[in-house]
Design a protein around this motif. Structure first.
Motif, PDB file in Angstrom:
ATOM      1  N   ARG A  34      -5.161  -1.457  -4.910  1.00  0.00           N
ATOM      2  CA  ARG A  34      -5.061  -2.911  -4.740  1.00  0.00           C
ATOM      3  C   ARG A  34      -3.583  -3.342  -4.709  1.00  0.00           C
ATOM      4  NH1 ARG A  34      -8.806  -6.833  -5.761  1.00  0.00           N
ATOM      5  NH2 ARG A  34     -10.094  -5.371  -6.936  1.00  0.00           N
ATOM      6  N   GLY A  35      -3.256  -4.160  -3.737  1.00  0.00           N
ATOM      7  CA  GLY A  35      -1.901  -4.689  -3.627  1.00  0.00           C
ATOM      8  C   GLY A  35      -0.986  -3.894  -2.723  1.00  0.00           C
ATOM      9  N   ASP A  36      -1.366  -2.648  -2.398  1.00  0.00           N
ATOM     10  CA  ASP A  36      -0.533  -1.843  -1.489  1.00  0.00           C
ATOM     11  C   ASP A  36      -0.675  -2.376  -0.059  1.00  0.00           C
ATOM     12  OD1 ASP A  36       0.356  -0.225  -3.484  1.00  0.00           O
ATOM     13  OD2 ASP A  36      -1.049   1.413  -3.081  1.00  0.00           O
ATOM     14  N   GLN A  37       0.377  -2.214   0.710  1.00  0.00           N
ATOM     15  CA  GLN A  37       0.329  -2.630   2.108  1.00  0.00           C
ATOM     16  C   GLN A  37      -0.551  -1.677   2.912  1.00  0.00           C
ATOM     17  OE1 GLN A  37       1.316  -5.374   3.069  1.00  0.00           O
ATOM     18  NE2 GLN A  37       3.137  -6.058   1.958  1.00  0.00           N
ATOM     19  N   LEU A  38      -1.205  -2.207   3.927  1.00  0.00           N
ATOM     20  CA  LEU A  38      -2.123  -1.428   4.745  1.00  0.00           C
ATOM     21  C   LEU A  38      -1.442  -0.826   5.976  1.00  0.00           C
ATOM     22  CD1 LEU A  38      -5.180  -3.819   4.495  1.00  0.00           C
ATOM     23  CD2 LEU A  38      -4.972  -1.569   3.444  1.00  0.00           C
ATOM     24  N   ALA A  39      -0.158  -1.091   6.130  1.00  0.00           N
ATOM     25  CA  ALA A  39       0.597  -0.527   7.254  1.00  0.00           C
ATOM     26  C   ALA A  39       2.062  -0.446   6.866  1.00  0.00           C
ATOM     27  CB  ALA A  39       0.416  -1.394   8.503  1.00  0.00           C
ATOM     28  N   ASN A  40       2.820   0.279   7.661  1.00  0.00           N
ATOM     29  CA  ASN A  40       4.246   0.468   7.418  1.00  0.00           C
ATOM     30  C   ASN A  40       5.033  -0.532   8.261  1.00  0.00           C
ATOM     31  OD1 ASN A  40       6.819   1.435   6.935  1.00  0.00           O
ATOM     32  ND2 ASN A  40       6.583   3.225   8.264  1.00  0.00           N
ATOM     33  N   PHE A  41       5.576  -1.575   7.634  1.00  0.00           N
ATOM     34  CA  PHE A  41       6.332  -2.591   8.356  1.00  0.00           C
ATOM     35  C   PHE A  41       7.372  -3.204   7.433  1.00  0.00           C
ATOM     36  CE2 PHE A  41       2.937  -4.732   6.194  1.00  0.00           C
ATOM     37  CZ  PHE A  41       3.417  -5.981   5.844  1.00  0.00           C
ATOM     38  N   LYS A  42       8.236  -4.021   7.989  1.00  0.00           N
ATOM     39  CA  LYS A  42       9.278  -4.681   7.216  1.00  0.00           C
ATOM     40  C   LYS A  42       8.702  -5.924   6.548  1.00  0.00           C
ATOM     41  CE  LYS A  42      13.927  -6.664   7.713  1.00  0.00           C
ATOM     42  NZ  LYS A  42      15.026  -6.975   8.668  1.00  0.00           N
ATOM     43  N   GLN A  43       8.753  -5.955   5.222  1.00  0.00           N
ATOM     44  CA  GLN A  43       8.081  -7.033   4.494  1.00  0.00           C
ATOM     45  C   GLN A  43       8.966  -8.255   4.263  1.00  0.00           C
ATOM     46  OE1 GLN A  43       6.523  -4.737   1.068  1.00  0.00           O
ATOM     47  NE2 GLN A  43       6.502  -3.124   2.602  1.00  0.00           N
ATOM     48  N   GLY A  44      10.249  -8.116   4.450  1.00  0.00           N
ATOM     49  CA  GLY A  44      11.164  -9.232   4.277  1.00  0.00           C
ATOM     50  C   GLY A  44      12.577  -8.775   4.540  1.00  0.00           C
ATOM     51  N   LYS A  45      13.494  -9.690   4.518  1.00  0.00           N
ATOM     52  CA  LYS A  45      14.888  -9.331   4.791  1.00  0.00           C
ATOM     53  C   LYS A  45      15.370  -8.316   3.759  1.00  0.00           C
ATOM     54  CE  LYS A  45      19.475 -11.283   5.612  1.00  0.00           C
ATOM     55  NZ  LYS A  45      19.616 -10.512   6.863  1.00  0.00           N
ATOM     56  N   GLY A  46      15.785  -7.158   4.234  1.00  0.00           N
ATOM     57  CA  GLY A  46      16.250  -6.101   3.350  1.00  0.00           C
ATOM     58  C   GLY A  46      15.157  -5.392   2.586  1.00  0.00           C
ATOM     59  N   ASP A  47      13.892  -5.627   2.930  1.00  0.00           N
ATOM     60  CA  ASP A  47      12.772  -5.004   2.217  1.00  0.00           C
ATOM     61  C   ASP A  47      11.944  -4.178   3.198  1.00  0.00           C
ATOM     62  OD1 ASP A  47      10.684  -4.235   0.655  1.00  0.00           O
ATOM     63  OD2 ASP A  47       9.998  -6.244   0.126  1.00  0.00           O
ATOM     64  N   TYR A  48      12.203  -2.876   3.223  1.00  0.00           N
ATOM     65  CA  TYR A  48      11.496  -1.975   4.130  1.00  0.00           C
ATOM     66  C   TYR A  48      10.439  -1.141   3.418  1.00  0.00           C
ATOM     67  CZ  TYR A  48      15.051  -3.052   7.626  1.00  0.00           C
ATOM     68  OH  TYR A  48      15.860  -3.693   8.529  1.00  0.00           O
ATOM     69  N   GLY A  49      10.373  -1.208   2.081  1.00  0.00           N
ATOM     70  CA  GLY A  49       9.388  -0.378   1.399  1.00  0.00           C
ATOM     71  C   GLY A  49       9.192  -0.727  -0.056  1.00  0.00           C
ATOM     72  N   GLY A  50       9.551  -1.916  -0.466  1.00  0.00           N
ATOM     73  CA  GLY A  50       9.331  -2.309  -1.853  1.00  0.00           C
ATOM     74  C   GLY A  50      10.408  -1.777  -2.784  1.00  0.00           C
ATOM     75  N   ILE A  51      10.233  -2.027  -4.087  1.00  0.00           N
ATOM     76  CA  ILE A  51      11.220  -1.587  -5.072  1.00  0.00           C
ATOM     77  C   ILE A  51      10.919  -0.154  -5.513  1.00  0.00           C
ATOM     78  CG2 ILE A  51      11.532  -3.953  -5.892  1.00  0.00           C
ATOM     79  CD1 ILE A  51       9.802  -3.250  -8.302  1.00  0.00           C
TER      80      ILE A  51
END
Length: 555
Positions: free
Chosen positions: A299-316
């Motif tokens: 739950r909460g994980d992204q369902l695809a590989n994409f850019k989620q925001g400025k400077g955010d390519y894969g979370g913390i």
């Protein structure tokens, strides 16, 4: 007791009649309903694969049953492109790669070219280098990406990652190579070629190589004319036996999917089908209007590989939303309802179509595709199909990259002419990329009564007056690049720009919608565009057998 005996006798008779009926049905398929003659008779006559059931799913592919859908229907158009107006389309059944073409798949292609056409041989030098992906696409003036530049294509850590740095032309050539290798393997399996014949050609034991079209048109020319020594168990005595299209062994070609096919496959509306309708619509290849997993596990994980925001390519660190910062290994996310992986995110993908802002559904709402160039086999002076034995035809792309268009042993193709177009209503020219949208006939300046054929049209009167960059060779063989610096150009659209679909690891969620479309010149490559192959389905629309047979009584 007597009644029981009668029942047994009757049952035996029924079984005997059934067996007799089956034998009759079985043998009747080898008797012509047109003439009554035998088919596949040992004495000769008409030979045909009457045992063919249905097309075999070729390596790497997934069957996609065709149907109707609304193409270009997007929820948002924040770019205001107005290039995806909804149109109703029907797609024939086809096959598509389960995943994007990976680095290891492309390396196999490069290894083959290097073995068969050694680059140290001056005659072959540009074949291998022309197929190499552009690894410099990873470089950024203000970014440290040299690790990917040096390792992404070849290091085993990236083996199952999608290949990038491949332009549209290279993707098409990979698909052509893949067609030949798969058909070569199929013919060997069915006994038309000797065991391990493909490896003899690869190792250099036999000169030349295998081309599907050459085999179908002039089989005696394959392997540089040495095919007789590579005949399999199908060979009868001293007579060579070659497969034909009617043999049902040779598969249709691998190719890039059309834009319509790609969008249809990405939407995977079959999962929301209810009888003959779709329940609502899907913004993404998965159910729901959100990009995060709503299930208990993950739950909460992204369902695809994409850019989620400025400077955010894969979370913390320690909580990677999508599990990747650049591309991800294929099959890292769940497939859509058709069994296809990464139809959103990871890398965007080349499709076959030439880009135009408008989809002309008034002309075609069946297998829509813009990009048809109709060709035919060249006929030599001897009246036979012309095979390019030692000739290699190269093309210099606008960016200076040299690619091989025809390899040794391939069939020479030429545009169709008046012999094929005369008095036809469905097509009148070989090149139809600009039909009804950008070609002279679409312009208000077009003079249909002008008798001067081939007259150049003023650039200012063209519908699409894109820049015209050129690359030529001088008398010494040096490349002379001419960059179009004109200020009168109004668009980048021409017949050499191709559509690419789907979001990538560099894109925001907006581009994950399957209906979104973008374009790029076919000679350019990036670090976020890859591709996957498709193949047409021949025969029935569906693989599922209905409970009642149409046109026949149910048994």
């Amino acid at each position: 007791m007597k009644k029981q005996f009668i029942k047994v006798v009757l049952s035996t008779l029924v079984v005997a009649v059934s067996i007799s009926s089956c034998k009759k049905t079985s043998s009747s398929k080898n008797v012509s309903r047109a003439t009554g003659w035998k088919i596949n008779a040992k004495e000769g006559g008409f030979q045909y694969n009457s045992d063919f059931k249905e097309q075999e799913t070729a390596p790497g592919l997934v069957f996609i049953e065709g149907g109707t859908f609304t193409k270009g229907k997007v929820q948002d158009d924040v770019m205001h492109d107005w290039n995806n107006t909804p149109t109703s389309q029907h797609v024939q059944s086809f096959y598509m790669d389960e995943t994007e073409v990976t680095n290891v798949m492309y390396l196999e292609y490069l290894d083959y070219l290097k073995s068969v056409y050694p680059p140290e041989n001056p005659k072959y030098a540009n074949i291998y280098t022309g197929a190499l992906p552009d690894t410099l696409v990873w470089r950024n003036r203000l970014g440290f990406n040299e690790t990917m530049t040096n390792n992404y294509l070849r290091h085993p850590a990236y083996a199952e990652y999608p290949v990038v740095g491949v332009n549209w032309v290279q993707a098409v050539q990979f698909a052509e190579w893949r067609t030949d290798r798969v058909n070569e393997s199929m013919l060997e399996r069915e006994g038309y070629l000797a065991k391990d014949a493909k490896y003899q050609a690869l190792s250099g034991e036999v000169e030349g190589t295998f081309s599907t079209e050459a085999y179908l048109n002039r089989p005696e020319s394959v392997y540089n004319g040495q095919i007789d020594s590579l005949q399999g168990k199908k060979k009868k005595d001293s007579v060579s036996t070659f497969a034909k299209r009617s043999s049902g062994v040779i598969t249709p070609e691998y190719r890039l999917p059309t834009e319509t096919e790609w969008e249809y496959a990405a939407q995977a509306l079959s999962g929301s089908r209810e009888y003959n309708n779709y329940r609502g619509r899907k913004k993404y290849p998965w159910e729901g209007d959100y990009t995060r997993n709503g299930q208990r596990v993950g739950r909460g994980d992204q369902l695809a590989n994409f850019k989620q925001g400025k400077g955010d390519y894969g979370g913390i660190a320690g909580w990677s939303d999508d599990g990747a910062d650049i591309t991800a290994e294929v099959k890292s996310y769940k497939p859509n309802d058709l069994g296809l992986y990464d139809m959103a995110g990871n890398v965007a993908e080349w499709v076959a179509d030439v880009y135009r802002p408008i989809v002309d559904d008034e002309i075609s709402d069946f297998n829509y595709y813009r990009g048809n160039i109709y060709m035919k086999t060249a006929i030599g002076e001897d009246g036979k199909v012309n095979v390019l034995r030692d000739s290699i035809v190269y093309d210099t792309l606008p960016n200076g990259k040299i690619v091989a268009v025809n390899l040794p042993g391939e069939i020479a193709m030429v545009p169709v002419d008046e012999n094929e177009t005369y008095l036809r209503t469905n097509f009148s020219t070989s090149d139809n990329r600009s039909y009804r949208d950008g070609e002279p006939g679409s312009s208000r300046f077009y003079d249909r009564f002008n008798d001067e054929d081939g007259e150049e049209i003023d650039d200012n009167k063209r519908v699409y007056n894109s820049p015209k960059h050129s690359v030529e060779k001088d008398s010494l063989g040096n490349l002379v690049r001419e960059y179009d610096k004109s200020n009168n150009r109004t668009t980048l659209i021409n017949d050499e720009v191709r559509v690419f679909k789907g979001g990538s690891w560099r894109d925001r969620a907006y581009w994950l919608d399957p209906a979104q479309r973008r374009y790029l010149p076919q000679y350019m490559a990036t670090d976020y565009i890859g591709f996957r192959c498709a193949m047409s389905r021949v025969g029935s629309k569906s693989k599922t057998k209905n409970k009642t047979v149409r046109g026949k009584k149910a048994k």
